[in-house]
Design a protein around this motif. Sequence first.
Motif, PDB file in Angstrom:
ATOM      1  N   GLU A 177       0.828  -1.209   0.000  1.00 32.97           N
ATOM      2  CA  GLU A 177       0.000   0.000   0.000  1.00 32.97           C
ATOM      3  C   GLU A 177       0.861   1.257   0.000  1.00 32.97           C
ATOM      4  N   SER A 178       2.109   1.128   0.449  1.00 34.54           N
ATOM      5  CA  SER A 178       3.036   2.265   0.428  1.00 34.54           C
ATOM      6  C   SER A 178       3.956   2.216  -0.793  1.00 34.54           C
ATOM      7  N   ASN A 179       3.568   1.422  -1.807  1.00 34.21           N
ATOM      8  CA  ASN A 179       4.263   1.348  -3.092  1.00 34.21           C
ATOM      9  C   ASN A 179       5.642   0.712  -3.030  1.00 34.21           C
ATOM     10  N   GLU A 180       5.876  -0.164  -2.076  1.00 38.88           N
ATOM     11  CA  GLU A 180       7.130  -0.909  -2.020  1.00 38.88           C
ATOM     12  C   GLU A 180       6.929  -2.270  -2.664  1.00 38.88           C
ATOM     13  N   LEU A 181       7.948  -2.727  -3.394  1.00 40.20           N
ATOM     14  CA  LEU A 181       7.823  -3.959  -4.156  1.00 40.20           C
ATOM     15  C   LEU A 181       7.661  -5.170  -3.236  1.00 40.20           C
ATOM     16  N   LEU A 182       6.603  -5.948  -3.483  1.00 40.13           N
ATOM     17  CA  LEU A 182       6.361  -7.181  -2.739  1.00 40.13           C
ATOM     18  C   LEU A 182       6.817  -8.403  -3.512  1.00 40.13           C
ATOM     19  N   GLY A 183       6.777  -8.314  -4.834  1.00 43.44           N
ATOM     20  CA  GLY A 183       7.185  -9.449  -5.641  1.00 43.44           C
ATOM     21  C   GLY A 183       6.850  -9.217  -7.098  1.00 43.44           C
ATOM     22  N   ALA A 184       7.439 -10.035  -7.949  1.00 41.20           N
ATOM     23  CA  ALA A 184       7.194  -9.935  -9.386  1.00 41.20           C
ATOM     24  C   ALA A 184       7.278 -11.314 -10.007  1.00 41.20           C
ATOM     25  N   LEU A 185       6.465 -11.526 -11.022  1.00 42.06           N
ATOM     26  CA  LEU A 185       6.432 -12.778 -11.767  1.00 42.06           C
ATOM     27  C   LEU A 185       6.936 -12.487 -13.178  1.00 42.06           C
ATOM     28  N   ILE A 186       7.975 -13.179 -13.619  1.00 42.27           N
ATOM     29  CA  ILE A 186       8.636 -12.881 -14.884  1.00 42.27           C
ATOM     30  C   ILE A 186       7.650 -12.904 -16.041  1.00 42.27           C
ATOM     31  N   ALA A 187       7.904 -12.075 -17.057  1.00 45.42           N
ATOM     32  CA  ALA A 187       7.009 -11.979 -18.213  1.00 45.42           C
ATOM     33  C   ALA A 187       6.971 -13.304 -18.974  1.00 45.42           C
ATOM     34  N   ASP A 188       5.951 -13.484 -19.792  1.00 46.10           N
ATOM     35  CA  ASP A 188       5.754 -14.746 -20.500  1.00 46.10           C
ATOM     36  C   ASP A 188       6.880 -15.067 -21.472  1.00 46.10           C
ATOM     37  N   ASP A 189       7.624 -14.049 -21.918  1.00 44.25           N
ATOM     38  CA  ASP A 189       8.732 -14.294 -22.844  1.00 44.25           C
ATOM     39  C   ASP A 189      10.058 -14.476 -22.106  1.00 44.25           C
ATOM     40  N   GLY A 190      10.006 -14.615 -20.771  1.00 48.96           N
ATOM     41  CA  GLY A 190      11.211 -14.862 -20.003  1.00 48.96           C
ATOM     42  C   GLY A 190      12.033 -13.634 -19.687  1.00 48.96           C
ATOM     43  N   GLN A 191      11.465 -12.457 -19.880  1.00 51.22           N
ATOM     44  CA  GLN A 191      12.185 -11.216 -19.624  1.00 51.22           C
ATOM     45  C   GLN A 191      11.690 -10.572 -18.332  1.00 51.22           C
ATOM     46  N   TRP A 192      12.639  -9.987 -17.610  1.00 49.52           N
ATOM     47  CA  TRP A 192      12.247  -9.166 -16.458  1.00 49.52           C
ATOM     48  C   TRP A 192      11.927  -7.775 -16.986  1.00 49.52           C
ATOM     49  N   ARG A 193      10.696  -7.612 -17.414  1.00 51.75           N
ATOM     50  CA  ARG A 193      10.235  -6.359 -17.999  1.00 51.75           C
ATOM     51  C   ARG A 193       9.014  -5.897 -17.213  1.00 51.75           C
ATOM     52  N   PHE A 194       9.195  -4.883 -16.365  1.00 49.69           N
ATOM     53  CA  PHE A 194       8.089  -4.385 -15.554  1.00 49.69           C
ATOM     54  C   PHE A 194       7.128  -3.560 -16.410  1.00 49.69           C
ATOM     55  N   PRO A 195       5.860  -3.508 -16.042  1.00 47.30           N
ATOM     56  CA  PRO A 195       4.933  -2.594 -16.735  1.00 47.30           C
ATOM     57  C   PRO A 195       5.458  -1.167 -16.658  1.00 47.30           C
ATOM     58  N   ALA A 196       5.197  -0.389 -17.721  1.00 45.99           N
ATOM     59  CA  ALA A 196       5.718   0.981 -17.803  1.00 45.99           C
ATOM     60  C   ALA A 196       5.221   1.811 -16.631  1.00 45.99           C
ATOM     61  N   ASN A 197       6.138   2.590 -16.078  1.00 51.72           N
ATOM     62  CA  ASN A 197       5.791   3.484 -14.979  1.00 51.72           C
ATOM     63  C   ASN A 197       5.444   4.847 -15.547  1.00 51.72           C
ATOM     64  N   ASP A 198       4.795   5.687 -14.755  1.00 52.93           N
ATOM     65  CA  ASP A 198       4.397   7.001 -15.251  1.00 52.93           C
ATOM     66  C   ASP A 198       5.446   8.073 -14.973  1.00 52.93           C
ATOM     67  N   SER A 199       6.554   7.704 -14.359  1.00 52.68           N
ATOM     68  CA  SER A 199       7.633   8.661 -14.106  1.00 52.68           C
ATOM     69  C   SER A 199       8.926   7.901 -13.887  1.00 52.68           C
ATOM     70  N   ILE A 200      10.049   8.615 -14.017  1.00 55.07           N
ATOM     71  CA  ILE A 200      11.343   7.990 -13.760  1.00 55.07           C
ATOM     72  C   ILE A 200      12.096   8.847 -12.749  1.00 55.07           C
ATOM     73  N   PRO A 201      12.984   8.239 -11.972  1.00 52.21           N
ATOM     74  CA  PRO A 201      13.713   8.989 -10.945  1.00 52.21           C
ATOM     75  C   PRO A 201      14.558  10.106 -11.559  1.00 52.21           C
ATOM     76  N   GLU A 202      14.673  11.203 -10.843  1.00 48.65           N
ATOM     77  CA  GLU A 202      15.401  12.367 -11.348  1.00 48.65           C
ATOM     78  C   GLU A 202      16.872  12.065 -11.594  1.00 48.65           C
ATOM     79  N   LYS A 203      17.506  11.286 -10.722  1.00 48.43           N
ATOM     80  CA  LYS A 203      18.933  10.989 -10.907  1.00 48.43           C
ATOM     81  C   LYS A 203      19.178  10.207 -12.190  1.00 48.43           C
ATOM     82  N   PHE A 204      18.365   9.185 -12.416  1.00 46.08           N
ATOM     83  CA  PHE A 204      18.526   8.420 -13.654  1.00 46.08           C
ATOM     84  C   PHE A 204      18.194   9.278 -14.861  1.00 46.08           C
ATOM     85  N   LYS A 205      17.193  10.106 -14.731  1.00 45.47           N
ATOM     86  CA  LYS A 205      16.808  10.995 -15.828  1.00 45.47           C
ATOM     87  C   LYS A 205      17.975  11.905 -16.213  1.00 45.47           C
ATOM     88  N   THR A 206      18.615  12.492 -15.219  1.00 47.34           N
ATOM     89  CA  THR A 206      19.764  13.369 -15.482  1.00 47.34           C
ATOM     90  C   THR A 206      20.885  12.591 -16.148  1.00 47.34           C
TER      91      THR A 206
END
Length: 783
Positions: free
Chosen positions: A45-74
């Motif tokens: 509920e506080s947006n911390e990762l609880l777990g993830a199930l790998i995509a059907d094609d075997g890739q660790w590809r998360f659903p697109a987020n609506d923003s990216i961190p400022e440090k990575f953006k820079t």
Amino acid sequence: MYRLIRYFKQNKIKSVVVLVFIVSYYFCLPQQLFKDPTATVITSESNELLGALIADDGQWRFPANDSIPEKFKTCILQFEDEYFYKHPGFNPVSIFKAIKGNISSGSVKRGGSTLTQQVIRLSRKGQSRTYLEKVKEIILATRLEFKLSKEEILNLYASHAPFGGNVVGIDAASWRYFNRNASNLSWAESATLAVLPNAPSLIYPGKNQKHLLDKRNRLLKKIYNNGTIDELTYELSIAEGLPQKPYPLPQIAPHLLQKVAKDSRGKRIKTTINIALQEQANTIVKQHYNLLKQNEIYNMSVLVLDVKTRKVLTYIGNSPTDNAHQKSVDIIDKPRSTGSILKPFLYAAMLDAGDLLPNTLVADVPTQFGSYQPENYNQSYDGAVFANEALSRSLNVPIVRMLQEFGLDRFYHYLKALKLKDLKYNANHYGLSLVLGGAESNLWDLCKSYAAMASTLNHFNDNSSQYFTNEFCQPIYNSNNTIDLGKQTTQKDVFDAASIYLTFESMKQVNRPESDESWEYYDSSQEIAWKTGTSFGFRDAWAIGTTKDYVVGVWVGNADGEGRPGLVGVQTAAPVLFDVFDLLPKTNWFAQPYDEMLEVDICKKSGYRASSICDDTELRFIQTSGKKTEPCPYHKIIHVDATEQFQLNSSCEPVSQINTKSWFVLPPLQAHYFKNKNPFYKPLPPFRADCATSVDVSMEFIYPNQQSTIYLPKDFNGKVNDLILKVAHSKPELEIYWYIDSEYIGSTKDIHDMAVLPTSGEHVITVMDELGNSLKHKITISK
């Protein structure tokens, strides 16, 4: 407008070409750029990762987020596209430099692509890097710039850029390489990830460390030189190490992840889970699992609900066992034998229907219903016990007698109203064993029902004595969902508030639920209404408790149904229950629903409404429907002498010398067991020898039961042991005559036990007292 129309008429071919170009340009960009399958991701509920199930094609590809961190953006802008916010999708200067460098080297060494172009290239699945393909990228990139904002384009890139191996997107990469959320990355970590998409096959964490370090540090130097970071930050950043190998993704709620994936595969779902509570509960389960597995008990599940919101706060579908013991099975929604966990529902139903008062005495004597003979866990009998004590001690015989009196179909109707989905057969299929584990249910439905009862009581007290029409709704684990309690009404949903309150009051008295053991687990500082259950064969152990604000449910056992000695609710599930409750905030006890209660005189000895002859009464609040219950049937007026040792009448004593006394009298069989547990119980005194009497007498078999089959054991010498026949008589001083199949075998007085050795087969046991009262039992003897 006229001129434009005239121009089109005069230049039809040109106009058509321009129109075709415009339409083609408008529709050249696919509606959806990326159709790759994505991982199923759940967060707290506080947006911390609880777990993830790998995509059907075997890739660790998360659903697109609506923003990216400022440090990575820079970092990504400084490394890949400094003029990102200024160009229309392509950078002519970069393209010119790339063409010049490629011509001079004789091969394609540099692309000069902007981030927008790279988004297009990623969506086109790595088309060959030719000049024709570059032209297509430029056209599509400019079209993308018209369609999306710069921030949306940047988010697309960050979500679909390759980061080496089977890792795609900044979110997956930050967890795989640094074991933390992207927003918590340092400058050095952000810079490391920013340089990876440029050459993911060459620069891979754990390999080519020198290349990766040089690229990262050059980027850090660049952002230091342009003033983005200060010198101290720069020095600390270049001193940081590089990731060596990917981390496994968090698996804090793996079974909830599987549950979410059934309906929302490939999506990012924000759940209602409290991550701190979930992690602490995981630790508790692991500790208890390590103890229980020594007894070959391998599986456990825990569910915690918020009563008010019906949110799932903790979801542990199984213990951290191994695959051989079905680690991946989510037991929370699996049907298991209920044991005694349904008993509070019967108690509440009888209160609600007005068939019982909380302290009404119920019989606890050997009982047989056809071929069904329930037994108490401790294999002893109290003779008679208060109903609330029968519940808190989880005594089987009184509860089954209560069910038989209440009616199996009536109780089944209440259970169906609770929406227990695993009740798939009719009432007769389960029989009276329904309340002792003859039916199956699951932890989800049971916790839902207890939470709904607690919520009903809360709402009644908080909303001017009104109910909601949909209290027994399903709990929620998706934070985007809310419960619909329906409309307010004066009509109860299933149980009325007073019956629920009185049931919880009984469940709170937990000093002896099934045995006298393990009470070190009870935390007296927290008032909890709770119940344990143990299924037949020691296959399932339950413990469910509720406070005003929280419900905790625990199941312990083996997923394959194997029973184990010691797999008892109070010994295995209850300790987990109270350990979890210790993690939750302490709450006040439920408010008493006075609007649905009335204060009446209660006979303290029987728990019934006091009759005019009850000699020891007290005022107590009962449910309103309880006013129709009968007055105390166990008190009778007798006439005794001054010592109260003998009954008298006018035939042997002047009326003026006779004392009138109200006497508490139980039926003979109940009295036989009751006096062993209650030394202050005084049987009805006999009449003095000189008194003429015509008082009704009664007697009952203590052993054997009617229509029972009796197996006579042999001793060490091979001799068959005698059968001990026992009878309880309201006037034990009378002589009783014993017969087997009409053959006289002897008489008894005061203590009515008779040892016999009948032949194998069916027999009729007949007893007759000296007043001519008789009793018969049919039995079958097997040796």
